[in-house]
Design an enzyme around this catalytic site. Structure first.
Site, PDB file in Angstrom:
ATOM      1  N   GLU A 133       0.855  -1.182   0.000  1.00 40.80           N
ATOM      2  CA  GLU A 133       0.000   0.000   0.000  1.00 40.80           C
ATOM      3  C   GLU A 133       0.896   1.238   0.000  1.00 40.80           C
ATOM      4  OE1 GLU A 133      -2.809   0.401   3.215  1.00 40.80           O
ATOM      5  OE2 GLU A 133      -3.753   2.116   2.263  1.00 40.80           O
TER       6      GLU A 133
ATOM      7  N   GLY B  29       3.044   2.381  10.646  1.00 34.60           N
ATOM      8  CA  GLY B  29       2.869   1.743  11.944  1.00 34.60           C
ATOM      9  C   GLY B  29       2.665   0.251  11.738  1.00 34.60           C
ATOM     10  N   ALA B  30       1.719  -0.075  10.870  1.00 33.28           N
ATOM     11  CA  ALA B  30       1.414  -1.476  10.616  1.00 33.28           C
ATOM     12  C   ALA B  30       0.592  -1.551   9.345  1.00 33.28           C
ATOM     13  CB  ALA B  30       0.636  -2.070  11.780  1.00 33.28           C
ATOM     14  N   MET B  31       0.494  -2.768   8.775  1.00 32.47           N
ATOM     15  CA  MET B  31      -0.205  -2.925   7.502  1.00 32.47           C
ATOM     16  C   MET B  31      -1.101  -4.157   7.546  1.00 32.47           C
ATOM     17  SD  MET B  31      -0.784  -1.844   4.497  1.00 32.47           S
ATOM     18  CE  MET B  31      -1.938  -2.673   3.405  1.00 32.47           C
ATOM     19  N   GLU B  32      -2.331  -3.940   7.068  1.00 35.14           N
ATOM     20  CA  GLU B  32      -3.394  -4.934   7.254  1.00 35.14           C
ATOM     21  C   GLU B  32      -3.473  -5.991   6.159  1.00 35.14           C
ATOM     22  OE1 GLU B  32      -3.953  -1.662   6.408  1.00 35.14           O
ATOM     23  OE2 GLU B  32      -5.577  -1.472   4.952  1.00 35.14           O
TER      24      GLU B  32
ATOM     25  N   HIS C 191      -6.869  -2.075  15.150  1.00 35.48           N
ATOM     26  CA  HIS C 191      -7.101  -1.352  13.895  1.00 35.48           C
ATOM     27  C   HIS C 191      -6.806  -2.268  12.699  1.00 35.48           C
ATOM     28  CE1 HIS C 191      -6.970   2.334  11.318  1.00 35.48           C
ATOM     29  NE2 HIS C 191      -6.157   1.579  10.607  1.00 35.48           N
ATOM     30  N   GLU C 192      -5.629  -2.877  12.703  1.00 35.00           N
ATOM     31  CA  GLU C 192      -5.258  -3.712  11.555  1.00 35.00           C
ATOM     32  C   GLU C 192      -6.184  -4.922  11.460  1.00 35.00           C
ATOM     33  OE1 GLU C 192      -3.408  -2.152   9.665  1.00 35.00           O
ATOM     34  OE2 GLU C 192      -2.617  -0.731  11.126  1.00 35.00           O
TER      35      GLU C 192
ATOM     36  N   GLU D 165      -9.924   3.961   6.095  1.00 31.64           N
ATOM     37  CA  GLU D 165      -9.142   4.447   7.232  1.00 31.64           C
ATOM     38  C   GLU D 165      -9.991   5.213   8.250  1.00 31.64           C
ATOM     39  OE1 GLU D 165      -6.563   3.200   7.966  1.00 31.64           O
ATOM     40  OE2 GLU D 165      -5.828   2.377   6.070  1.00 31.64           O
TER      41      GLU D 165
HETATM   42 ZN    ZN Z   1      -5.562   1.575   8.629  1.00 31.38          ZN
END
Ligand code: ZN
Length: 875
Positions: free
Chosen positions: A126, A268-271, A304-305, A327
Site C-alpha cells: 500500500e 505503523g502497521a499494515m493490514e 485497527h489492523e 481508514e
Molecule cells: Zn488503517
C-alpha cells in the site's frame, strides 16, 4: 523499467474510469536467490470492453520475458514506456499473460514493494508498492484471487509466508538445501493487500475460537530473542477478534492469522489479508519495556489492523480518493474499541486533543486537504490525520445524528451490501442512511449537505453569542458558522454540525443533554421558562466533542471554573480547564502574566489536589495537562514556539513551588499503586508524571533524585516520565538519567529510539551539535524510519534548538531531509511537513524558514517530497 518512481503528473478523481479488464486470478512464483528474486506472474485476464489497450505498471523491474497464452510476445506487440507496459491490441477473449521479472530487494531502500530488512525479506504494497514486485495494473479496484509459491534457501529463509491458507511446505525434490511453500487466499483482494515474508523468524502461537466455533491459529513471527515480548500484542489481537464479533457481528474468515514484526518499516502497521506486517515497535512490548501509553497504542493498532479485515479488505476502496472509506471507518472502530475496554471519557479527550494538535494544524496550513481529496501527485502524501482522524470524526457525527441503534443498522447493511467489492464513500453514506431506514424528512439533516464534510477542507469555527433575560429566564443563543479558505478552496458552504449541549445549574447541577443540528450560516435558539437569576445558566458545549470544529463562546472565568469543577461530561469539563490553561500560557508567552487568573487557578487546583478532591488519578492528570504547543501556536498572532516553551516552563515552576506540600502529599498517596500492572495503576503513574514535572521545574532536589531512581526502576512509564520531567532542566541528574537509560537499553533498538528522541529534544545550548552526534552514533540506523523520526522528530519538538533565532535549526533540518529523501521518499516527505506552520511566524522567522524551503526546492527531490515542498512554498 526505469528508476523514476512516477512522472510528476496529477491524478484526478474526476478522471476515474473502471479498469477495462477483470483479473479473476493471479498466480505468483517467487524464486529467492542469493541476492535477486525472480518473480513469475500469470494473470488470468478477461476483457470487459471492446478493443481497449491493456496497461500494466512496473517500477525498478528487470523484465526478462512476456508471454500471452504461452506465446512469447514480439517487441512489436507491446510498448514499454517508463513505468508503463502497454499491449495495444490484446485478445478480445479471456487470456493468460505471463511475465518474468527480476528484482533486487537489497537495493530497495524505499521500503515499498519487496525489500530486505535485517536478514529477512518483506513487503509493503500500500499504496503503490506492488508495481515494484511485478507488472500489474496495481489499482485497488482490480480484485483477484491469489495463489503464491515461494522458493528459497532453507537455512537463510526457514519461514516463508504469504496471504491466505498454507497449502503445503516442504523441501524441493531436486535440491535439499532449498524449500518451497504454497499459499492460497480464497478471498478476492486488491494488489495493495498482497504480502510476502521470508526469513529466519521465531513463531509464537496461540489460537482463537470464533463464536461459530471455528478455531483460528494465531501466529506471531519475530526475530530470534524477541519472543518474550509478544504476549501483549497477542492478547490484544484476541480482544479485538472478540470485540468485532460482539459489537459488529463480524467473524474472522480464514483458518490462520499471521503477524510479523519488522524493524525497517515506513508505517505503523499494515493490514495485508491474514498476514499483518507491523513495525516492531508496535509488537514488542511489556510493562518493563513500554509505557502505558505505548501499551494502549499497541492494543489499538493491533485492533485497527485486525478490524481492517472487514473495513478495508472484505470491502476495499474503489480508488485512492476513497482512502478514508477504510481508514476513517477503521479509526472510528478502533477508537470505540479502546473506549469500551478502558475509559470512554478519557479516550474522547485523548482523541480530541490529538485532533486539535495535529489535524487542525494540517487543516490550517499549506497541505490542508479534504477528507476526500479531488487530486494528488503522490498518494503516499495523503496518509494524513485528515484522512484518518477527521475521517473518523465524520462517521462519529453520523452516529450522533442518527443515534446508536439506527447507525448500527446502517453499518450492518454496509457490510452486507458491499462485501467483496471496491466501494466509495458515497456508497458508505448511502448504506448507512438506508440501513438506518431514515426517511429524509425525519433525518433532521440533509445528507447531501452532510457530504460536504468529505469535500471541504479547513476547520469550521462556530461562534456562539448568548443573550440572557434575568427577569424572565429567557435564554437566546445565536450561532454563526464559517470555514476559512484553504488552498484551492476560497469559498466555503455551511456544514451540518451536530452540537451536543446542556445547561448546568448555579452549583454545577447537571442538566439534560440535547442535540442541536446546525446547518445554516446563522441560526438562533430561544429557550424560555428557565429559572430567572442574575447569572445565566452555565453552558456545556460540544459535549463528547460532538463535531471537529473550533468554537468561540463568551464565557467568563466564573463559568469556566464552574464547568471545570462540575461538568458531568468529561470532555466538556476538561475543555473548560483547557481554555483556562490556554489563557494563562498565552499571557505568559506574551510577557504579561495574568496574576489574578493564576491565583484562581491555584485555588481550583488546591481543591482538586486535596485528598478529598478529585479521586480518580487519571481524570486529575488529564485536567492538569497543558494544551499542546500546536494548539497554542494557532492562537498567537505571530506563532512563537520558544516563547510558548518558556511560558510552560515558567508556569510549571510556579505551580510546583506554590503547591509543593499538596503535590508531595498526593505523590505519597499514589506510591502504593504505582507498581500495579497495566491497565491497573496507569492513572496513578500518569498523575505522578505530571506532579514530577511541576516539582522538578520548581527545583525540588528530592524529586530530581526520585526521578533519577525511576530510570533504574521496573516501570518504563515512570522511567520515561522521569526523563521528561528532567529534560527542560539543566542539571547533572538529567545527564545521569539519560546516560543510565542509554546504558540499560542500548541493545534494544525499539527502546533506544525513545532515547534518541529525548536526546534530540533536550534544550541544550549545543543542541545541534548533539543532534549531529546522534546521527553519527554507532547505534543509529539511518535505514530505520523509526530512528530517523526519533532524531529529526525530536529536534523538531525542541523549540530552542529547532527554532534558534539564527535559522541554524531550519537549515540543518532541510539538509537532513534532502539526504533522507535519497533513500526513503515517504519518510522524507512526511518530515518536510515540520515547516508547515511557517507562514504564521513573525517576519524574521518566516524569512529564515523560507531560506530552508528554497534550499529544499533547489535539491533533486522525489515526487513525494517535491509535492510537499511546493505546497509549502505556495502556502
Ligand atoms: Zn488503517
Amino acid at each position: 523499467m526505469t528508476h523514476t518512481a512516477s512522472l510528476n503528473s496529477v491524478v484526478r478523481l474526476s478522471d476515474y474510469k473502471p479498469y477495462p479488464f477483470s483479473i479473476p486470478s493471479i498466480s505468483l512464483d517467487f524464486c529467492i536467490e542469493e541476492r535477486l528474486v525472480q518473480v513469475t506472474s500469470s494473470l488470468q485476464v478477461e476483457p470487459l470492453a471492446d478493443s481497449q489497450p491493456l496497461i500494466l505498471r512496473g517500477v525498478d523491474l528487470e523484465l526478462l520475458s512476456i508471454q500471452l497464452d504461452g506465446k512469447v510476445l514480439d517487441a512489436a506487440d507491446f510498448v514499454l514506456d517508463g513505468s508503463l507496459l502497454r499491449i495495444p491490441a490484446p485478445p478480445l477473449q479471456p487470456f493468460t499473460l505471463t511475465t518474468v521479472c527480476r528484482i533486487d530487494p537489497h537495493a530497495n531502500t524505499s521500503l515499498e514493494g519487496l525489500y530486505a530488512s535485517g536478514g529477512m525479506l518483506t513487503t509493503q504494497c500500500e499504496a503503490e508498492g506492488f508495481r515494484r514486485i511485478t507488472l500489474h495494473p496495481d489499482r485497488p479496484d482490480v480484485l483477484s484471487r491469489y495463489r503464491v509459491r515461494i522458493e528459497a534457501d532453507r537455512q537463510r529463509f526457514p519461514v516463508l509466508l504469504s496471504n491466505g491458507n498454507a497449502l503445503s511446505q516442504g523441501p524441493l525434490s531436486g535440491d535439499p538445501s532449498r524449500h518451497e511453500a504454497i499459499w492460497d487466499d480464497p478471498y478476492l483482494k486488491p494488489s495493495y493487500l498482497f504480502a510476502l515474508v521470508a526469513g529466519d523468524l521465531r513463531e509464537v502461537r496461540d489460537h482463537f475460537v470464533t463464536r461459530s466455533g471455528r478455531e483460528v491459529a494465531l501466529r506471531l513471527h519475530v526475530e530470534p530473542g524477541d519472543e518474550p515480548y509478544t504476549s501483549h500484542a497477542m492478547d490484544s489481537l484476541k480482544r479485538s477478534m472478540a470485540w468485532d464479533e460482539k459489537v459488529y457481528g463480524l467473524e474472522y474468515d480464514l483458518d490462520e492469522f499471521n503477524t510479523v514484526a519488522v524493524r525497517h518499516f515506513n508505517m505503523g502497521a499494515m493490514e495485508n489479508k491474514s498476514l499483518n506486517i507491523f513495525n516492531s515497535k508496535l509488537v514488542l512490548a511489556d510493562a518493563e519495556t513500554a509505557t502505558d501509553g505505548e501499551l494502549e497504542r499497541i492494543e489499538s493498532v493491533v485492533a485497527h489492523e485486525y478490524f481492517h479485515n472487514w473495513s478495508g479488505n472484505r470491502i476495499t476502496c474503489r480508488d485512492w480518493f476513497q482512502l478514508s472509506l477504510k481508514e476513517g471507518l477503521t479509526v472510528f472502530r478502533d477508537q470505540c474499541f479502546t473506549a469500551d475496554l478502558h475509559s470512554a471519557g478519557l479516550k474522547r479527550i485523548e482523541d480530541a486533543s490529538m485532533l486539535r494538535n495535529s489535524q487542525f494544524r494540517e487543516d490550517a496550513g499549506p497541505t490542508a486537504h479534504p477528507v476526500k481529496p479531488d487530486a494528488y501527485q503522490a498518494i503516499d502524501n495523503f496518509y494524513t490525520t485528515t484522512i484518518y482522524e477527521k475521517g473518523a470524526e465524520l462517521i462519529r457525527m453520523l452516529r450522533t445524528l442518527l443515534g446508536e441503534e439506527r447507525f448500527m443498522a446502517g453499518m450492518r447493511l454496509y457490510f452486507q451490501r458491499h462485501d467483496g467489492e471496491a466501494a466509495t464513500t458515497d456508497d458508505f453514506v448511502a448504506a448507512i442512511l438506508e440501513g438506518a431506514s431514515a426517511d429524509r424528512d425525519e433525518l433532521g439533516f440533509d445528507p447531501e449537505q452532510f457530504k460536504r464534510w468529505y469535500h471541504q477542507a479547513g476547520t469550521p469555527t462556530v461562534q456562539i453569542h448568548r443573550a440572557w433575560d434575568a427577569s424572565t429566564g429567557e435564554l437566546t443563543l445565536r450561532f454563526r458558522q464559517s470555514t476559512p479558505p484553504t488552498p484551492g478552496q476560497p469559498e466555503k458552504q455551511p456544514l451540518v454540525i451536530p452540537l451536543l449541549w446542556a445547561l448546568l445549574g448555579p452549583n454545577g447541577e447537571p442538566g439534560e443533554e440535547r442535540l442541536l443540528v446546525l446547518d445554516q450560516e446563522e441560526e438562533t435558539l430561544v429557550l424560555e421558562g428557565l429559572s430567572p437569576s442574575a447569572r445565566p445558566p452555565a453552558l456545556s458545549l460540544f459535549r463528547r466533542f460532538s463535531a471537529p470544529v473550533h468554537w468561540q463562546a463568551v464565557q467568563d472565568v466564573d463559568e469556566l471554573f464552574l464547568l471545570f469543577a462540575h461538568d458531568d461530561d468529561p470532555f466538556a469539563r476538561w475543555d473548560a480547564g483547557q481554555q483556562l490553561w490556554r489563557t494563562l500560557l498565552l499571557a505568559r508567552a506574551s510577557g504579561t502574566r495574568d496574576s489574578d487568573l493564576e491565583q484562581r487557578m491555584l485555588e481550583a487546583l488546591r481543591g482538586l489536589l486535596a485528598i478529598e478532591g478529585e479521586s480518580d488519578p487519571a481524570v486529575l492528570a488529564t485536567l492538569l495537562a497543558f494544551p499542546g504547543g500546536a494548539e497554542l501556536e494557532a492562537l498567537q498572532k505571530e506563532a512563537d514556539p520558544p516563547a510558548l516553551f518558556q511560558a510552560a516552563c515558567g508556569l510549571r515552576e510556579c505551580l510546583g513551588r506554590v503547591l509543593a506540600p499538596l503535590l508531595h502529599q498526593r505523590l505519597e498517596a499514589l506510591a502504593p499503586q504505582l507498581s500495579q500492572a497495566w491497565p491497573l495503576g496507569q492513572g496513578e503513574r500518569q498523575l505522578t508524571a505530571v506532579i514530577w514535572s511541576w516539582l522538578a521545574a520548581a527545583g525540588d532536589g528530592a524529586v530530581w533524585a526520585q526521578a533519577l531512581a525511576a530510570v533504574h526502576g521496573p516501570s518504563m512509564t515512570l522511567a520515561r516520565a522521569a526523563l521528561r520531567a528532567l529534560l527542560p532542566i539543566d542539571c547533572s541528574e538529567r545527564e545521569m538519567a539519560l546516560q543510565c537509560f542509554y546504558d540499560r537499553w542500548q541493545e534494544r533498538p525499539v527502546i533506544l529510539d525513545g532515547w534518541f528522541a529525548l536526546e534530540a529534544a533536550t534544550p541544550r545550548t549545543d543542541g545541534l551539535a548533539r543532534v549531529e552526534a546522534l546521527l553519527a552514533h554507532p547505534r543509529f540506523d539511518p535505514m530505520a524510519p523509526n530512528a530517523v523520526r526519533a532524531v529529526l522528530g525530536g529536534l523538531a519538538g525542541n523549540p530552542l534548538v529547532f527554532h534558534a533565532a539564527n535559522g541554524s535549526g531550519y537549515r540543518f533540518m532541510a539538509a537532513q531531509i534532502i539526504q533522507v529523501d535519497q533513500r526513503n521518499a515517504i519518510t522524507a516527505s512526511r518530515m518536510a511537513k515540520v515547516f508547515s506552520r511557517w507562514r504564521s511566524y513573525a517576519p524574521e522567522r518566516q524569512a529564515l524558514v523560507k531560506q530552508a524551503l528554497d534550499q529544499l526546492a533547489a535539491a533533486e527531490l522525489s515526487t513525494n517530497t517535491r509535492e510537499v515542498v511546493a505546497l509549502m512554498q505556495q502556502g
